[in-house]
Design a protein around this motif. Structure first.
Motif, mmCIF file in Angstrom:
data_model
loop_
_atom_site.group_PDB
_atom_site.id
_atom_site.type_symbol
_atom_site.label_atom_id
_atom_site.label_comp_id
_atom_site.label_asym_id
_atom_site.label_seq_id
_atom_site.Cartn_x
_atom_site.Cartn_y
_atom_site.Cartn_z
ATOM 1 N N UNK A 210 -27.251 128.819 -41.551
ATOM 2 C CA UNK A 210 -26.606 127.827 -42.413
ATOM 3 C C UNK A 210 -27.602 127.092 -43.299
ATOM 4 N N UNK A 211 -28.889 127.165 -42.936
ATOM 5 C CA UNK A 211 -29.883 126.375 -43.669
ATOM 6 C C UNK A 211 -30.151 126.906 -45.069
ATOM 7 N N UNK A 212 -29.870 128.180 -45.284
ATOM 8 C CA UNK A 212 -30.082 128.778 -46.613
ATOM 9 C C UNK A 212 -28.805 129.525 -46.991
ATOM 10 N N UNK A 213 -27.817 128.807 -47.513
ATOM 11 C CA UNK A 213 -26.533 129.462 -47.830
ATOM 12 C C UNK A 213 -26.621 130.287 -49.105
ATOM 13 N N UNK A 214 -25.567 131.045 -49.342
ATOM 14 C CA UNK A 214 -25.387 131.793 -50.598
ATOM 15 C C UNK A 214 -26.551 132.728 -50.902
ATOM 16 N N UNK A 215 -26.998 133.456 -49.880
ATOM 17 C CA UNK A 215 -28.052 134.435 -50.090
ATOM 18 C C UNK A 215 -27.852 135.589 -49.124
ATOM 19 N N UNK A 216 -28.417 136.737 -49.439
ATOM 20 C CA UNK A 216 -28.362 137.852 -48.510
ATOM 21 C C UNK A 216 -29.071 137.488 -47.222
ATOM 22 N N UNK A 217 -28.499 137.862 -46.085
ATOM 23 C CA UNK A 217 -29.077 137.418 -44.808
ATOM 24 C C UNK A 217 -29.032 138.523 -43.763
ATOM 25 N N UNK A 218 -30.080 138.561 -42.961
ATOM 26 C CA UNK A 218 -30.155 139.439 -41.797
ATOM 27 C C UNK A 218 -30.470 138.601 -40.566
ATOM 28 N N UNK A 219 -29.771 138.868 -39.478
ATOM 29 C CA UNK A 219 -30.065 138.273 -38.179
ATOM 30 C C UNK A 219 -30.675 139.374 -37.324
ATOM 31 N N UNK A 220 -31.951 139.237 -36.988
ATOM 32 C CA UNK A 220 -32.687 140.294 -36.283
ATOM 33 C C UNK A 220 -33.143 139.800 -34.923
ATOM 34 N N UNK A 221 -32.953 140.622 -33.917
ATOM 35 C CA UNK A 221 -33.371 140.250 -32.566
ATOM 36 C C UNK A 221 -33.765 141.477 -31.763
ATOM 37 N N UNK A 222 -34.687 141.287 -30.831
ATOM 38 C CA UNK A 222 -34.890 142.294 -29.795
ATOM 39 C C UNK A 222 -33.615 142.363 -28.949
ATOM 40 N N UNK A 223 -33.314 143.542 -28.414
ATOM 41 C CA UNK A 223 -32.238 143.639 -27.435
ATOM 42 C C UNK A 223 -32.741 143.209 -26.082
ATOM 43 N N UNK A 224 -33.848 143.831 -25.650
ATOM 44 C CA UNK A 224 -34.592 143.426 -24.448
ATOM 45 C C UNK A 224 -35.964 142.966 -24.930
ATOM 46 N N UNK A 225 -36.382 141.786 -24.503
ATOM 47 C CA UNK A 225 -37.644 141.224 -24.985
ATOM 48 C C UNK A 225 -38.799 141.794 -24.172
ATOM 49 N N UNK A 226 -39.772 142.328 -24.890
ATOM 50 C CA UNK A 226 -40.779 143.186 -24.276
ATOM 51 C C UNK A 226 -41.711 142.462 -23.317
ATOM 52 N N UNK A 227 -41.935 141.167 -23.498
ATOM 53 C CA UNK A 227 -42.852 140.441 -22.626
ATOM 54 C C UNK A 227 -42.130 139.604 -21.573
ATOM 55 N N UNK A 228 -40.843 139.317 -21.782
ATOM 56 C CA UNK A 228 -40.075 138.517 -20.828
ATOM 57 C C UNK A 228 -39.086 139.360 -20.029
ATOM 58 N N UNK A 229 -38.632 140.462 -20.615
ATOM 59 C CA UNK A 229 -37.692 141.331 -19.912
ATOM 60 C C UNK A 229 -36.259 140.850 -19.933
ATOM 61 N N UNK A 230 -35.976 139.730 -20.601
ATOM 62 C CA UNK A 230 -34.609 139.234 -20.653
ATOM 63 C C UNK A 230 -33.863 139.847 -21.831
ATOM 64 N N UNK A 231 -32.568 139.585 -21.911
ATOM 65 C CA UNK A 231 -31.682 140.276 -22.846
ATOM 66 C C UNK A 231 -31.077 139.272 -23.819
ATOM 67 N N UNK A 232 -31.025 139.641 -25.086
ATOM 68 C CA UNK A 232 -30.481 138.764 -26.119
ATOM 69 C C UNK A 232 -28.974 138.555 -25.912
#
Length: 406
Positions: free
Chosen positions: A165-187
């Protein structure tokens, strides 16, 4: 006066030495499953990403050898010139079918794939919102694209919403690890998918450590969250983790995949994976799809390790995946633990900043379907011995030795 580069390099090296953060490579001379010969000593490895035990599986190795005899050792050109072989096409189709997506596109590595995806889709005025603990390749990808990068607190879906929401009216991608490589937890993928839809952002999931391990038929964290390509238009799968091979692929929406094939610089301007490597990966994917016992053995190994650690008084970080971190905190003490474990025949990674945040150094244990109950129990006994030795003051010498050989 501007410092000369050699002087700067020397100063940075000295700083790493003072912080117990020097890294050196170890030479593996032979490998037999989870056992590796290093510097003349055999160690049981708990630091590999070969989660399903496919890297040396005879069918995978035979596929590699047969294809090398037929097609040679190299890819000889980029995919768009004359490097795209029939086996590449077969592998892309198999991956797409497995993960329930229209198309897949091979890349030389997961790092290159992440660079390619973000660079090809985002421009200077666009927004890329990422989890603060995303893999370095996703962070670097946003810098390469020249877009606006905003990061939210780890696993905080509401934080992701605020950043979008901080930068409206622009092309946007939400990117995340599925499983985090150093913590082992899941998004929290279901929440992130909803946010992406409401905010008209493209959700991209780097599932390097999830595919092969999680979800129905090992289809990864996206499938485990009961999401499809309409919610997650692009998903990364690496071939060098649970599949035991090398390379990566992006699977997803057909139009987006076609766009990547024509505009992603790390795809266009690099040599294709060797056909023999693709053949090995294809064999590994077929095994991962049908041999469910591998995931069953892996799940049993994870459960045994966590239960045994708890009984011995160790509090592991929250993870149900093969990545099982034990937070230590201090860099030198983490090295001391790793050295003590190696002295007893176990190879475990000591992970220190900048790979993890300051004060979050840890032992990163990774489990494989090839680990036996006896392997796991022996490791836990060695870990308990290391704690006692370090608590009694024997760790200072171990830390010094570990720092010199880190």
């Amino acid at each position: 006066m501007r410092p000369r580069l050699p002087e700067r390099v020397a100063a940075q090296r000295a700083q790493r030495e003072a912080q117990s953060r020097v890294r050196t490579r170890r030479n593996v001379t032979r490998r037999d499953g989870v056992r590796l010969e290093v510097d003349g000593h055999w160690l049981t490895g708990f630091c590999s990403n070969d989660y399903l035990g496919l890297a040396q599986q005879f069918g995978v190795v035979n596929a590699l050898q047969d294809a090398a005899a037929k097609d040679g050792a190299g890819g000889v050109a980029s995919h768009l010139v004359c490097g795209h072989h029939a086996v590449h096409e077969a592998l892309e189709r198999e991956l797409a079918d497995w993960l329930g997506a229209p198309r897949a596109l091979l890349f030389g590595s997961g790092f290159l794939a992440n660079l390619g995806v973000v660079q090809a889709l985002l421009e200077a005025d666009d927004l890329c919102v990422q989890d603060r603990l995303n893999h370095a390749s996703l962070i670097d990808a946003a810098h390469l694209a020249g877009c606006k990068l905003r990061r939210y607190p780890h696993l905080d879906a509401e934080g992701a919403l605020r950043q979008l929401r901080s930068v409206p009216d622009t092309g946007a991608m939400l990117a995340t690890d599925g499983v985090f490589s150093m913590d082992g937890d899941i998004a929290p993928l279901r929440e992130l998918a909803l946010i992406a839809r409401v905010q008209h952002a493209t959700l991209y999931v780097d599932d390097a450590h999830g595919v092969g391990v999680l979800g129905p038929d090992g289809r990864g964290s996206v499938a485990a969250a009961r999401l499809d390509v309409s919610a997650v238009p692009l998903q990364l799968v690496t071939l060098g983790k649970a599949l035991g091979s090398y390379g990566a692929a992006v699977v997803g929406d057909a139009d987006l995949i076609q766009h990547l094939s024509e505009t992603a610089r790390p795809y266009i301007y690099t040599t294709a994976l060797p056909p023999a490597q693709a053949a090995a990966s294809l064999a590994a994917v077929k095994l991962a799809r049908r041999e469910h016992w591998r995931r069953e053995k892996l799940d049993a190994a994870i459960a045994r390790f966590r239960e045994g650690a708890g009984k011995r008084g160790f509090e592991l970080m929250a993870s149900t995946t093969p990545i099982q971190p034990l937070l230590i905190g201090d860099d030198a003490q983490t090295l001391a633990y790793a050295q003590a474990l190696e002295a007893q025949g176990f190879w475990v990674s000591a992970i220190r900043p900048p790979t993890v945040p300051e004060g979050k150094a840890r032992l990163r244990f990774t489990l494989s379907a090839l680990h036996t109950p006896a392997d796991i129990d022996a490791l836990l006994d060695a870990l308990a011995w290391a704690r006692e030795a370090i608590d009694q003051g024997f760790g200072a010498g171990m830390a010094a030795h570990a720092a010199a050989h880190a």
